[in-house]
Design a protein around this motif. Structure first.
Motif, PDB file in Angstrom:
ATOM      1  N   ALA A  73     -19.866 -42.471 -11.675  1.00 38.91           N
ATOM      2  CA  ALA A  73     -19.650 -41.684 -12.861  1.00 38.91           C
ATOM      3  C   ALA A  73     -20.804 -40.704 -13.064  1.00 38.91           C
ATOM      4  O   ALA A  73     -20.434 -39.520 -13.849  1.00 38.91           O
ATOM      5  N   SER A  74     -21.982 -40.716 -12.241  1.00 36.55           N
ATOM      6  CA  SER A  74     -22.848 -39.570 -12.267  1.00 36.55           C
ATOM      7  C   SER A  74     -22.461 -38.717 -11.380  1.00 36.55           C
ATOM      8  O   SER A  74     -23.357 -37.624 -11.150  1.00 36.55           O
ATOM      9  N   ARG A  75     -21.645 -38.760 -10.472  1.00 34.12           N
ATOM     10  CA  ARG A  75     -21.183 -37.845  -9.473  1.00 34.12           C
ATOM     11  C   ARG A  75     -19.857 -36.962  -9.604  1.00 34.12           C
ATOM     12  O   ARG A  75     -19.603 -35.971  -8.784  1.00 34.12           O
ATOM     13  N   ALA A  83     -25.646 -32.405 -16.145  1.00 37.65           N
ATOM     14  CA  ALA A  83     -27.160 -32.650 -15.634  1.00 37.65           C
ATOM     15  C   ALA A  83     -27.586 -31.162 -15.658  1.00 37.65           C
ATOM     16  O   ALA A  83     -28.698 -30.711 -15.817  1.00 37.65           O
ATOM     17  N   ARG A  84     -26.792 -30.190 -14.907  1.00 34.38           N
ATOM     18  CA  ARG A  84     -27.197 -28.886 -14.699  1.00 34.38           C
ATOM     19  C   ARG A  84     -27.450 -28.204 -16.234  1.00 34.38           C
ATOM     20  O   ARG A  84     -28.519 -27.387 -16.477  1.00 34.38           O
ATOM     21  N   LYS A  85     -26.782 -28.404 -17.148  1.00 37.07           N
ATOM     22  CA  LYS A  85     -26.909 -27.925 -18.644  1.00 37.07           C
ATOM     23  C   LYS A  85     -28.329 -28.403 -19.148  1.00 37.07           C
ATOM     24  O   LYS A  85     -29.105 -27.768 -19.696  1.00 37.07           O
ATOM     25  N   SER A  86     -28.550 -29.803 -18.694  1.00 36.31           N
ATOM     26  CA  SER A  86     -29.642 -30.394 -19.333  1.00 36.31           C
ATOM     27  C   SER A  86     -30.870 -30.039 -18.653  1.00 36.31           C
ATOM     28  O   SER A  86     -31.944 -29.658 -19.377  1.00 36.31           O
ATOM     29  N   ALA A 177     -27.125 -35.670  -8.323  1.00 33.64           N
ATOM     30  CA  ALA A 177     -25.703 -35.320  -7.662  1.00 33.64           C
ATOM     31  C   ALA A 177     -25.601 -33.700  -7.668  1.00 33.64           C
ATOM     32  O   ALA A 177     -24.839 -33.402  -7.033  1.00 33.64           O
ATOM     33  N   VAL A 178     -26.777 -33.262  -8.294  1.00 33.00           N
ATOM     34  CA  VAL A 178     -26.659 -31.753  -8.096  1.00 33.00           C
ATOM     35  C   VAL A 178     -27.300 -31.342  -6.791  1.00 33.00           C
ATOM     36  O   VAL A 178     -27.839 -32.307  -5.925  1.00 33.00           O
TER      37      VAL A 178
END
Length: 239
Positions: A73-75, A83-86, A177-178
């Motif tokens: 789910a995190s990928r 994640a990038r926005k955070s 995952a980024v």
């Protein structure tokens, strides 16, 4: 951080901090009880995810050695976008432009961390090996400087640190995952906005960002694993 990583990279750099690997070379690692460290969970809240392979190992009473894994789910593209926005939100809404990377020469950035770890005159005079005093606990991931935190929504795999006997050192190994470039861009922006210097280098397969400020220093190594996960080693030091 695997033993093969340590042998392949860290032991080629003859400085104390990079001799500390989270596979247990310079500090005694003991099996942890329970699936998560309450101090870390309370401090970081939902900004991290859980390494499912680590949880399975802890339930069996094992140590945390082994590859970093991430829940499916995190990928997903959606999770990566979150994640990038955070990460952007954490540095004021927009990342700074990452400069062109210089090739090699990252050892000087790590040396700065090793030197800054000796925070007292006594430890500096004695050339204390602060890495040897580090103890393993996920709680150290919650004690990083505000300017260089764990990447948002990353999965902390292992952490170690010390504030003993004139030393101040934190070492955190985590997965995300980024991309390594995303990681480098975040730390370059976060460090610059926090008043730290920031250099960006490519050293072998690692994207490296490091710098210092008023007796404090940090260095970040990010690399893409065969699994597609980006593994990150983050080290900070200084009072």
């Amino acid at each position: 951080m695997s033993a093969s990583n340590a042998a392949g990279r860290y032991f080629l750099i003859p400085i104390p901090i990079l001799a500390l690997t989270l596979a247990g070379c310079s500090a005694e690692k003991k099996p942890q009880e329970g699936a998560t460290d309450p101090a870390l969970t309370e401090a970081l809240g939902d900004r991290i995810v859980v390494d499912p392979e680590k949880v399975a190992g802890q339930a069996a009473g094992a140590t945390t050695e082994g590859p970093i894994t991430l829940p499916a789910a995190s990928r997903t593209p959606q999770a990566i976008a979150v994640a990038r926005k955070s990460a952007a939100d954490a540095v004021g809404g927009e990342l700074l432009s990452l400069p062109a990377a210089r090739k090699g020469g990252a050892s000087a950035l790590a040396e700065a961390v090793a030197l800054a770890a000796r925070t007292s005159e006594q430890s500096r005079a004695a050339k204390t090996d602060c890495a040897a005093k580090a103890a393993f606990s996920e709680g150290w991931a919650a004690k990083l400087p505000a300017a260089v935190p764990v990447y948002p929504r990353a999965a902390v795999h292992e952490a170690a640190g010390t504030d003993a006997e004139g030393c101040s050192l934190r070492v955190v190994n985590f997965g995300t995952a980024v991309s390594p470039e995303d990681v480098a861009g975040f730390y370059y922006s976060a460090a610059r906005r926090g008043g730290y210097g920031a250099e960006y280098r490519i050293d072998g397969g690692d994207h490296v960002v490091g710098g210092s400020k008023a007796g404090r220093a940090y260095v970040v190594y990010a690399r893409k694993l065969a699994s597609g996960v980006t593994e990150v080693d983050l080290m900070t030091s200084g009072g």
